[in-house]
Every structure is written in structure tokens, then in C-alpha cells.
Scaffold this active site. Structure first.
Site, short mmCIF file in Angstrom:
data_model
loop_
_atom_site.label_atom_id
_atom_site.label_comp_id
_atom_site.label_asym_id
_atom_site.label_seq_id
_atom_site.Cartn_x
_atom_site.Cartn_y
_atom_site.Cartn_z
N LYS A 61 1.14 -1.33 -0.16
CA LYS A 61 -0.02 0.12 0.13
C LYS A 61 0.87 1.07 -0.02
CE LYS A 61 -3.98 -2.40 1.76
NZ LYS A 61 -4.81 -2.22 3.11
N TYR A 113 -11.93 -3.89 -4.25
CA TYR A 113 -12.47 -3.53 -2.73
C TYR A 113 -14.12 -3.64 -3.53
CZ TYR A 113 -7.98 -2.50 -0.45
OH TYR A 113 -7.09 -3.25 0.24
N ASN A 125 -2.31 -0.55 6.11
CA ASN A 125 -1.52 -1.75 7.19
C ASN A 125 -0.54 -2.33 6.00
OD1 ASN A 125 -3.96 -2.69 5.49
ND2 ASN A 125 -4.82 -3.85 6.38
N HIS A 176 -1.90 -5.73 1.18
CA HIS A 176 -3.24 -6.72 0.29
C HIS A 176 -2.61 -8.12 -0.05
CE1 HIS A 176 -6.67 -7.71 -1.74
NE2 HIS A 176 -5.79 -8.07 -1.87
N GLU A 186 -8.29 -10.92 -8.76
CA GLU A 186 -7.13 -9.60 -8.82
C GLU A 186 -6.26 -10.10 -9.26
OE1 GLU A 186 -6.23 -10.09 -4.20
OE2 GLU A 186 -9.61 -9.82 -4.14
#
Ligand code: IDP
Ligand code: MG
Length: 137
Positions: free
Chosen positions: A9, A49, A112, A115, A126
Site C-alpha cells: 500500500k 475493493y 496496514n 494487501h 485480482e
């Protein structure tokens, strides 16, 4: 061998943690089948998402993942989906075990660090969102 999709991220990219995170996966024995840096736009963020569209944190999540460059990769290895998720640790970094990526490098749930796909169906979806067939080497 199983393939999974990971994405480092923006917050972790800007903190200089690409090498640390990818290094852990490499040392564990995963093979990198594809990798690229990119900016995620709003459309790709929404597709990625999609399952969270109705959640109250959706806008914050999209804002976060579009805030800067990310590193997307396809990793391959035995039980890659499960093992990578174990190495990532719990979604909430404050609950993530020390020794996991999320447990070692942050405290913010939206940012966080990383992913990782959570099932064979999401891995396939994905990987196809971020990579074309000929980018898998
Ligand atoms: P995962 O990344 O561990 O698979 P998901 O439930 O799929 O977790 O949620 C996707 C991402 O949305 C998480 O990685 C986290 O950044 C963010 N997120 C999940 N739950 C919350 C929340 O309750 N508040 C804010 N952000 C959240
Ligand atoms: Mg998830």
C-alpha cells in the site's frame, strides 16, 4: 503451485518498506511471477475493493490506496494464498502478532502495509485486475 496477488500500500511504499516486505516473501521461498509499480485510480480501487462498497470505511480505503504509488505483485508457491495471509497477520495491526508484516510495521488499519488475496477466486480476480496474461513470467 498456487498463485496469489499482493499489493504494498502507498503508506508502506513511501516509508521505504518495499524491500522489507518483498524480502520476507522471497526468503520464505515464494517465486515472484510478476511485479510492477503503479498509481491506482478510483475505478481500479473500486473494482479491487468491490466487496467493501457498502462499508463505512470504503471512501477512506479508496482515498488511501489512491494516495500514492503501490507495488503490485504475483507470488507463487505451495498454499501461497494461506501462507501469505499468515505472514501478513490480522487486518487490524494493533491485533496483528509481532513477527507478521502488519504486526511489525504499523498501527493504522487503513494503511496496514499490504494487501493479499483471501481465496482462490479473489486471487484469480485480482491478478487479472492488475496484470495481463503476458505480464506473468
Ligand atoms: P484484509 O485486507 O485483511 O483482507 P478486509 O476485511 O478485506 O481485510 O478489508 C480490506 C481493507 O480495508 C483492510 O486491509 C483495511 O485496510 C481496511 N479495513 C478493514 N476493516 C476496516 C475498518 O473497520 N476500518 C477501517 N478500515 C478497514
Ligand atoms: Mg480482504
Amino acid at each position: 503451485m498456487e498463485k496469489t496477488f499482493i499489493l504494498i500500500k502507498p503508506g508502506a511504499v513511501s516509508r521505504g518498506l518495499i524491500g522489507e516486505v518483498i524480502g520476507r516473501f522471497e526468503r520464505r521461498g515464494f517465486r515472484i511471477r510478476a511485479m510492477k509499480m503503479l498509481r491506482v485510480d478510483n475505478e481500479l480501487a473500486g473494482d479491487h475493493y468491490d466487496e467493501h462498497r457498502e462499508k463505512d470505511f470504503f471512501d477512506e480505503l479508496v482515498g488511501s490506496i489512491t494516495s500514492g504509488p503501490v507495488l503490485a505483485a504475483v507470488l507463487e508457491g505451495p498454499e501461497a494464498i494461506t501462507v501469505v495471509r499468515k505472514m501478513m497477520g490480522s487486518t487490524n495491526p494493533m491485533a496483528a502478532e509481532p513477527g507478521t508484516i502488519r504486526g511489525d510495521f504499523g498501527l493504522e488499519i487503513v494503511a496496514n502495509i499490504v494487501h493479499g488475496s483471501d481465496s482462490p477466486a479473489s486471487a484469480e480476480r485480482e491478478i487479472a485486475l492488475y496484470f495481463s496474461e503476458d505480464e506473468l513470467v
